[in-house]
Design an enzyme around this catalytic site. Structure first.
Site, short mmCIF file in Angstrom:
data_model
loop_
_atom_site.label_atom_id
_atom_site.label_comp_id
_atom_site.label_asym_id
_atom_site.label_seq_id
_atom_site.Cartn_x
_atom_site.Cartn_y
_atom_site.Cartn_z
N ARG A 176 -10.63 33.87 4.05
CA ARG A 176 -11.54 34.35 3.00
C ARG A 176 -12.90 33.65 3.12
O ARG A 176 -13.94 34.28 2.92
CB ARG A 176 -10.93 34.11 1.61
CG ARG A 176 -9.70 34.96 1.34
CD ARG A 176 -9.15 34.76 -0.05
NE ARG A 176 -10.06 35.28 -1.06
CZ ARG A 176 -9.96 35.03 -2.36
NH1 ARG A 176 -8.99 34.25 -2.81
NH2 ARG A 176 -10.82 35.56 -3.21
N CYS A 234 -13.60 28.22 -5.70
CA CYS A 234 -12.56 29.03 -5.05
C CYS A 234 -12.88 30.48 -5.35
O CYS A 234 -14.04 30.88 -5.31
CB CYS A 234 -11.17 28.62 -5.55
SG CYS A 234 -10.95 28.78 -7.33
#
Length: 279
Positions: A176, A234
């Site tokens: 990611r 995050c």
């Protein structure tokens, strides 16, 4: 003192030899990304005395421009904590299904809101060796009133500055960060200047937190050392809380960017980097 509590130590703290004022309030915050909520798992069995707290509705505000899990309204959060028996002078222990992210979110929120005595069950529910129950407790109402601001937070502008002037860690999975895959948010990649530091590397294969010396050595590779200014983000401020917890175990203070990538990408004008380098 460590913010982690091993299962045997928790068993003693919940035992008859502990004065009622020192017996911790137990919060079951089981949750997984994409659902379903953990209430069903709680109903199937939980630690005796544990109260279920829902991450999506009680540990976060509704999703929107501020991200998928914005900081909760202090009144809603405070009411949930008091319902669970949380009081200012009483210790609190939080646990989840073993991943540690949801428990860390609850730990971080309580610390941010001014509660000084919060710990996380190391290894979560799988580490517990005692009996479980399906009985739903009705604890006495607690007296905890949040006083937000006890831990530092970053907004988008602050995260961008820290990526250039300090150490900004991206706690998501490496794919990611690189932009190889993005299963949740509308844009793939990372904040320019951020370093890839997946929080999954902070735990052992059985889900327990790595020893402080290992955590310190791991984070030193990115320049995250005591005295440095360190921030973490995050996808939506959940796994990043676990990274803040791990950094704290290593003696490193870290700032959380609660909006994280889901807030960052809500503004199409913010820059995005891809690939393995900070950019």
């Amino acid at each position: 003192m460590t913010a982690m509590i091993p299962a045997p130590e928790l068993a003693v703290a919940l035992g008859p030899g502990t004065p009622p004022s020192e017996r911790p309030a137990l919060l079951d915050v089981r949750w997984r990304l994409g659902g379903p909520p953990g209430r069903g798992e709680y109903a199937d069995g939980h630690l005796p005395g544990a109260v279920y707290v829902d991450l999506d509705t009680e540990l976060a505000a509704p999703p929107g421009p501020a991200g998928r899990h914005p900081l909760p309204d202090p009144e809603i959060f405070g009411a949930a904590m008091r319902r669970a028996g949380v009081s200012h002078g009483r210790p609190v222990v939080v646990y989840d299904g073993g991943q540690g992210w949801a428990a860390a979110r609850a730990w971080w929120l309580l610390r941010w809101a001014g509660h000084p005595r919060v710990r996380v069950l190391d290894g979560g529910l799988p580490a517990w060796q005692g009996a479980l129950t399906t009985d739903v407790p009705e604890p006495s109402e607690g007296d905890f009133v949040p006083a937000p601001g006890a831990l530092p937070v970053l907004d988008a502008a602050g995260a961008a500055r820290l990526a250039r002037e300090g150490v900004l860690l991206d706690a998501r999975a490496g794919e990611r960060y690189r932009g190889d895959a993005e299963p949740i948010d509308p844009v793939a990649g990372h904040i320019p200047g951020a370093l890839s530091a997946p929080t999954t590397g902070n735990v052992t294969p059985d889900g327990r937190m790595r020893p402080p010396a290992e955590l310190a050595a791991r984070h030193a590779e990115w320049g995250a050392v005591p005295g440095a200014r360190v921030g973490v983000y995050c996808g939506s401020g959940v796994s990043a809380a676990h990274a803040v917890l791990a950094l704290g175990e290593a003696g490193i203070d870290a700032e959380l960017y609660p909006g994280s990538w889901s807030e960052w990408t809500a503004d199409p004008g913010r820059p995005v980097a891809t690939g393995p380098e900070p950019g």
